[in-house]
Design a protein around this motif. Structure first.
Motif, PDB file in Angstrom:
ATOM      1  N   GLU A 123     -52.688 -36.117 -65.115  1.00 52.60           N
ATOM      2  CA  GLU A 123     -51.704 -36.960 -64.443  1.00 52.60           C
ATOM      3  C   GLU A 123     -51.893 -38.390 -64.929  1.00 52.60           C
ATOM      4  O   GLU A 123     -53.002 -38.920 -64.868  1.00 52.60           O
ATOM      5  N   ALA A 124     -50.843 -38.993 -65.396  1.00 51.54           N
ATOM      6  CA  ALA A 124     -50.937 -40.340 -65.963  1.00 51.54           C
ATOM      7  C   ALA A 124     -51.276 -41.358 -64.886  1.00 51.54           C
ATOM      8  O   ALA A 124     -51.008 -41.153 -63.693  1.00 51.54           O
ATOM      9  N   LEU A 125     -51.863 -42.463 -65.323  1.00 50.47           N
ATOM     10  CA  LEU A 125     -52.047 -43.597 -64.423  1.00 50.47           C
ATOM     11  C   LEU A 125     -50.683 -44.021 -63.892  1.00 50.47           C
ATOM     12  O   LEU A 125     -49.697 -44.072 -64.624  1.00 50.47           O
ATOM     13  N   SER A 126     -50.638 -44.346 -62.625  1.00 54.51           N
ATOM     14  CA  SER A 126     -49.365 -44.569 -61.950  1.00 54.51           C
ATOM     15  C   SER A 126     -48.638 -45.797 -62.507  1.00 54.51           C
ATOM     16  O   SER A 126     -49.241 -46.841 -62.767  1.00 54.51           O
ATOM     17  N   THR A 127     -47.327 -45.638 -62.671  1.00 57.48           N
ATOM     18  CA  THR A 127     -46.470 -46.753 -63.093  1.00 57.48           C
ATOM     19  C   THR A 127     -45.375 -47.032 -62.063  1.00 57.48           C
ATOM     20  O   THR A 127     -44.522 -47.889 -62.280  1.00 57.48           O
TER      21      THR A 127
END
Length: 527
Positions: free
Chosen positions: A368-372
């Protein structure tokens, strides 16, 4: 572009604000953000330095000495040994009569979680040593940067008020904040902002849904005898401990599903051929209300007494810690969230996103990508029904003065808590960037609180009329209970000499990763 967007958001907020809610001006908030950016190097150094100290609860001596030194250099008056706890302190600065705002975060590490930062595989720096597997190395550095920035804006603009910084000592033992309250540390505080590391950037209000807790150790006393030659003459304290544990485990089936309880045997005798004269077991009893916590505690006491009777031993107990259920203040949360929205999430680099992905892949976690994208303000309706969970002794302060907890994005999604996975990112650019955006939001909120009396009056009204109608503060501390400052001392006497060679040296290295020989930018190539 990021600064321009933030200025536009601040201007929009000022236009939309009610005339009765005269927040700090966009110019003042812009200056506070610029002053935080100017301290980004200090933030990085503090985050990395505290990570390298890796001190567990009640043994945060190097951490406390280092942080108080920085505060004193920046004009704060430090009182050490707060509430009779050697590593606790208050650091206060005042610009004249006005609201007193408390700013705090935890500083302790966890036993057995030593880990190289920036290395995605499990790799302890000191085998068996403590480490920051909860990310507590980042919160106080963030609050210090925010406080220095707000202080400078307040001085420049003649804004009145007082700032008080304080550390959460031994939070992982849930062992100090109830004593802070009992000692009167918050008796003249108007509003409190607390911080805890997270994977997102937000704040909540209302019942948090976590459990409060009481930490209690039961010690049984029996009589020694030769375990083979004449066991009938002995009375086994270890039998009593085991019987208590069996009794508690059987009782679990008939307790609400929201409770959490767990134990470790801290002393079980010396050697097998001697009937143990002394044995101890340490319990955490967790539930969602003060009455339910007290109910579990009383059940535990009865089971302990029954185990002592059954084994013809005696039992004593001592409270080692307490944590009230958490309850965030709505007006403070709304004010803080408005500033979180104006600041926004960090601009993550390719190396940041690659590092997060590599860590998740290496440890079998969901990628899961770092939140944007910012999550909405967390409310009781959005959170839904709680089924219980962990504890945080900030709850004791939440039931004393209006308080909120800001969560800031300094760690990686899906990392296991209280695990070395949660230490991997905590001295990397991900941690540093999360601290900087959080410091901006906190500094802006300090200015709002100092310039807008209505926020604080609304916060106090909410606490009295809403929070205090739901429950009443009922800590399980007696006048005889004292902070358990001896905990972890023996462990650190063995571990500290091994850890010292890993202390960060910012005079020689730009970052802790550089000192450790880790090339973070290589993670930009992760696919």
């Amino acid at each position: 572009m990021k600064t321009a967007k933030m200025i536009a958001a601040l201007l929009a907020a000022s236009v939309m604000a009610s005339p009765a809610l005269a927040l700090a001006t966009p110019a003042q908030k812009k200056l506070s953000a610029e002053l935080v950016d100017a301290q980004s190097k200090l933030a990085q150094e503090m985050v990395d330095m505290v990570f390298s100290y890796a001190e567990p609860g009640f043994q945060e001596h190097k951490t406390s000495e280092y942080l108080t030194g920085i505060l004193e250099k920046n004009g704060f008056t430090v009182v050490r040994g707060a509430a009779g706890i050697p590593t606790a302190f208050t650091a206060t600065w005042s610009n004249g009569p006005g609201p007193k705002i408390a700013l705090g975060s935890d500083i302790d590490g966890l036993l057995g979680l030593s880990q190289y930062p920036g290395v995605v595989q499990m790799k302890p720096m000191v085998e068996g040593g403590p480490g920051h597997g909860e990310g507590h190395n980042s919160g106080m550095p963030m609050m210090i940067v925010a406080a220095i920035a707000a202080k400078q804006v307040m001085e420049k603009n003649g804004i009145k008020g007082t700032l008080m910084l304080w550390p959460g000592v031994a939070e992982e033992l849930l062992a100090t904040k109830a004593y802070y309250v009992r000692a009167g540390m918050f008796k003249d505080v108007d509003a409190s902002i607390f911080a805890h590391v997270g994977r997102d950037f937000g704040v909540s209000w209302g019942p948090a849904g976590n459990n409060g807790m009481v930490s209690v150790e039961y010690t049984f006393k029996g009589k020694t005898a030769h375990a083979a030659g004449q066991p009938w003459d002995g009375r086994s304290a270890l039998d009593a401990v085991e019987l208590m544990n069996i009794g508690w485990n059987m009782r679990r089936e008939h307790l609400p599903v929201t409770q959490r309880s767990h134990y470790v045997i801290t002393e079980g005798g010396g050697q097998p051929n001697i009937v143990p004269e002394k044995a101890s077991v340490w319990y955490y009893f967790r539930e969602g209300s003060f009455a339910k916590i007290r109910g579990l505690y009383e059940i535990g006491n009865r089971i302990a007494d029954a185990a002592a009777m059954a084994t013809d031993t005696t039992v004593t107990k001592r409270t080692l810690g307490y944590a009230a259920p958490n309850y965030g203040n709505k007006p403070l949360a709304e004010a803080l969230y408005a500033n979180i929205k104006s600041v926004g999430l960090p601009s993550w680099s390719a190396a940041d996103q690659g590092f997060a992905k590599a860590m998740q892949q290496a440890n079998g976690q969901k990628v899961e990508a770092l939140s944007t994208t910012l999550a909405p303000l967390s409310t009781p309706d959005l959170r839904g029904v709680s089924m219980g969970g962990g504890s945080d002794d900030i709850g004791d302060i939440m039931w004393t003065v209006p308080t909120v907890t800001i969560r800031y994005p300094s760690n990686i999604p899906n990392a296991i808590g209280h695990n070395r996975q949660s230490a991997i990112a905590m001295a990397t650019p991900i941690a540093h960037k999360g601290v900087v955006v959080a410091a901006k939001a906190v500094a802006m909120t300090i200015l709002d609180l100092a310039t807008t009396p209505k926020i604080i009056s609304d916060a106090k009204t909410y606490q009295q009329d809403v929070q205090f109608k739901s429950d009443k503060y009922d800590p399980l501390l007696t006048p005889e209970d004292k902070p358990a400052i001896w905990l972890n001392a023996d462990i650190m006497s063995k571990m500290r000499p091994q850890q010292e060679k890993f202390y960060y040296d910012p005079a020689k290295y730009k970052s802790y990763l550089e000192q450790l020989g880790i090339n973070y930018e290589d993670f930009a190539k992760v696919k």
